[in-house]
Structure formats: C-alpha cells, structure tokens
Design an enzyme around this catalytic site. Structure first.
Site, PDB file in Angstrom:
ATOM      1  N   PRO A  83      38.597  97.001  33.795  1.00 13.17           N
ATOM      2  CA  PRO A  83      40.006  96.652  33.554  1.00 13.17           C
ATOM      3  C   PRO A  83      40.496  97.172  32.214  1.00 13.17           C
ATOM      4  O   PRO A  83      39.846  96.993  31.178  1.00 13.17           O
ATOM      5  CB  PRO A  83      39.994  95.123  33.597  1.00 13.17           C
ATOM      6  CG  PRO A  83      38.893  94.811  34.558  1.00 13.17           C
ATOM      7  CD  PRO A  83      37.834  95.851  34.300  1.00 13.17           C
ATOM      8  N   CYS A  84      41.657  97.827  32.263  1.00 15.48           N
ATOM      9  CA  CYS A  84      42.136  98.545  31.086  1.00 15.48           C
ATOM     10  C   CYS A  84      42.964  97.685  30.157  1.00 15.48           C
ATOM     11  O   CYS A  84      43.383  98.162  29.100  1.00 15.48           O
ATOM     12  CB  CYS A  84      42.956  99.760  31.515  1.00 15.48           C
ATOM     13  SG  CYS A  84      44.427  99.350  32.480  1.00 15.48           S
ATOM     14  N   THR A  85      43.231  96.423  30.502  1.00 17.04           N
ATOM     15  CA  THR A  85      44.113  95.600  29.658  1.00 17.04           C
ATOM     16  C   THR A  85      43.646  95.473  28.210  1.00 17.04           C
ATOM     17  O   THR A  85      44.488  95.375  27.306  1.00 17.04           O
ATOM     18  CB  THR A  85      44.300  94.203  30.265  1.00 17.04           C
ATOM     19  OG1 THR A  85      43.008  93.656  30.573  1.00 17.04           O
ATOM     20  CG2 THR A  85      45.129  94.270  31.523  1.00 17.04           C
TER      21      THR A  85
END
Length: 405
Positions: free
Chosen positions: A108-110
């Site tokens: 996940p790139c958050t």
C-alpha cells in the site's frame, strides 16, 4: 533457464506459478495472466502465456471478491500480510520454497503518497504501514522466487523516504537479487493516463533486469521534448472510442461548486476561475490541489486517477449534461471509462459501490504498464521467445494507438 518444453509458452496445466501480494483489484495479476497478449490489445480472452497466479493475498475482502470473479482458479488468502506466514502462503498455492517463478505486488502506497503529505507522520515517514515493505522482503527471502516485481508510488524515491527506500534496496541486494529500479510514466507504455510509478525488479540469479523501452511519447508535467518516432500518447478520447456507457447514479457534479465546474473547459481546473483566466474570479492562484475541479482533456491522457477523491476532485469528463431542472453540470467518469483509462479489459468485473470501484482501480497498476514490465522480465528469463516478442512489437508499431476491447 526454463526447461525447453516451457518455451515459448507452457500448456495450461504446467504454467509457472506466481505469488501475488497486496493484490488489490489485480492489476499486476492481470499483467501476469496477459503477458503473452500482443501489446496495446486487451482481448476478452487472454492469449495462453507461461504464468499463472497460484496464490494471491490481500487484507480487503472486497478486493478478494474482485479477484475471485476475474481469477476463479487463483487461491486467495485473506488477512493482514503481517499475520500471514510464508509457509502458509506457499501451502495455499501448493508450492515449495523456490517453486515460484515470480512474486509480484505493490505494498500500500499511502505511507509514501503525496496525497497524504498533509499528515505529519506521512511527511516525516513515520507511518507504521511503511513496514509492509519489510513484509514483502520477508516473503522474498523465505519463498525464494526466481524473480520479483515490486511497484509503488514515485514518492517512495523522494528524499523524505530515502531511509526506507535504501533499506529496501539493501535488503533485496543482500538476498542476491540485484534489484534494479526505475520510475515509469504509464503513458509512455500505451496507458491513457499520466501516472508515474516506481518499479523494483530483481532476479535470483543476480543478473541485472533491463527495463523495457517506452513505446509511446508525448508531453507531460515534466516532459517538453520526446522521441517523435514513437507512437503518440493515447488520449482519453482515443481510449473511449467505441465505448457505449449508461448514466450512473450520482454522476453529476452538484453542490457548492457544481456550476463552477460546468463552466471549466476540458483540460482546465479551478485555476480557470482565477483572475488570470477566463472564468469567474473565485479562487486565489494556486490555492488548491491541481485536481480540484479538474476536467479531462479529450486530446491528452488523463491525469492520475485518484483512489479516494473528494466530491470536487477530478478528473471529471469534458462533457456537460443537464440535471433534473435542466442546468448543465459536469459529470464524473463512468466505470467503463475508468476501466479504459486503466487499460483493463471491458469485461473486467469489480465488486462494490461506485466509490469502492474507484478506490480499487485507483490503487491498481494499469494493465499495459504492468504488462510491459512483466513481458520484459519473461523475455529476459527465457519464458517468452524473443522472435515471438519481436513479431508482437512489429504488430504494435504498425497498429492504431486505440485500445482493442
């Protein structure tokens, strides 16, 4: 090198297993499945290729439901990757250590996305989810695949996150995979979207992966000159060619900024309504994010699709439609249009509401981009015949830039 019987493509019963981590809607899974398709095509039934996704995992039940609809033969494992052991994952896929041809996944790139920089923990790289990169490395170390492909947002390479990034590369290097990385612009590989993503690719034999050359060229936020011998970037209008859609509930942009959005021409955003442009003088110059009230330009690729846009975050379609009282309003992109902008096949099924669908697609890897990287890897590993690949590239160079559905 693969056994001679596996080249150029294996039979369906002997395809090489792939492990998919952080699978989401399955953008990289699609690329694995369709690595043998001719570039720029998205047929209803993919060509027979050398790989199969043996096991996929994600923490989001909706994502796994989407995967099950589109990859019914793939075993899925639900849960937080931090709670899933590598032996459990291997057992689910009926694999032993060293069996997997490739591990694919985009943690996940958050923690690294620019859209989260308003949070101090994001700016200072203190998000605990950043440790998911370590989980990816753990599975590489314990499963020992022949190669891996890791995808993430470009911001992972920024100075703010250099500590995480260098630790990641060092850990993969210590495993002997000689990781190579590069930031790729999706539009340069036939995706009608100006979306930048970093890819890290490594091989167990330590040979350096060579990234694929761009097939397309055109202007972007940071590009003013490009190779004009390449195909032109695919525009939004080209991507939508032949697409028949129906109105969707809640698609019109109403509320406080509905009237303002309808007055903005295609390719412009809220800046149209500043003192420097032709609209109303409603906003201060550069006082909002670029995507605020952004309209899609028909003659250019789309900007990056947002996974969780607010009600006034674009891109919105360039056309206006009348609302119930006859006032013209901009409209949101419809699901079939989102699929086209992601180069997903038209018959791809996604579970959930309109917001759920956009979240899954916004977090996914565009098919054509993932396909370009995985195709190059399959070629370099010997799982796709070089002569066949050259023939496909010839087809690509003489074909239309419009996607085939």
């Amino acid at each position: 090198m693969p056994p001679e019987s596996l080249s150029p493509y294996t039979s369906p019963g002997s395809k090489l297993p792939v492990i998919s981590l952080f699978s989401g809607a399955g953008g990289l899974d699609l690329a694995v499945d369709r690595v043998a398709d001719a570039p720029l095509s998205s047929p209803s039934v993919p060509s027979v290729g050398p790989f199969r996704v043996a096991v996929a995992t994600d923490y989001a039940p909706q994502a796994l439901q989407t995967l099950a609809l589109n990859f019914p033969e793939t075993v899925t494992v639900a849960g937080d990757i931090r709670d899933i052991s590598t032996p459990e994952l291997l057992r689910a896929g009926s694999l032993a250590v060293g069996d997997a041809a490739i591990v694919v996944g985009g943690p996940p790139c958050t923690p690294f996305s620019k859209s989260g920089f308003w949070l101090a923990e994001k700016r200072e790289s203190r998000d605990p989810n950043a440790s998911l990169l370590e989980e990816y490395v753990r599975i590489i170390a314990q499963a020992r695949p022949e190669a891996f492909v890791l995808e993430n947002v470009q911001a992972l390479t920024y100075k703010t996150h250099q500590g995480h990034f260098q630790q990641l590369l060092a850990a993969l290097s210590e495993l002997g995979y000689n990781p190579q990385w590069k930031t790729l612009l999706a539009a340069d590989y036939g995706v009608p979207q100006l979306r930048k993503r970093v890819f890290i690719v490594g091989r167990r034999d330590g040979k350096a992966f060579q990234f694929p050359e761009p097939t397309h060229g055109g202007p972007s936020e940071t590009t003013r000159t490009w190779d004009r011998t390449k195909l032109s970037h695919v525009t939004a209008e080209q991507a939508f060619t032949g697409l028949v859609t129906s109105p969707e509930s809640g698609e019109l942009v109403e509320g406080k900024y509905g009237e303002l959005t309808a007055e903005i021409p295609g390719g412009q955003n809220y800046l149209w309504h500043t003192s420097r442009y032709g609209g109303r003088d409603e906003f201060k110059w550069r006082s909002r994010y670029w995507t605020f009230l952004l309209r899609l330009a028909p003659d250019k690729p789309s900007s990056t699709l947002q996974a969780q846009p607010g009600p006034y975050v674009g891109p919105f379609h360039w056309e206006n439609l009348p609302n119930e009282v006859g006032d013209l309003r901009a409209r949101r992109l419809r699901v079939p249009e989102l699929l086209r902008l992601m180069t997903f096949p038209d018959n791809f099924q996604i579970v959930g509401s309109r917001a759920d669908i956009q979240r899954q697609l916004g977090n996914a890897v565009p098919l054509a981009l993932g396909q370009a990287v995985l195709r190059a890897l399959a070629l370099q590993l010997g799982y796709i015949d070089a002569e066949t690949d050259s023939d496909d590239r010839l087809v690509q160079s003489t074909s239309s830039a419009v996607l085939i559905s």
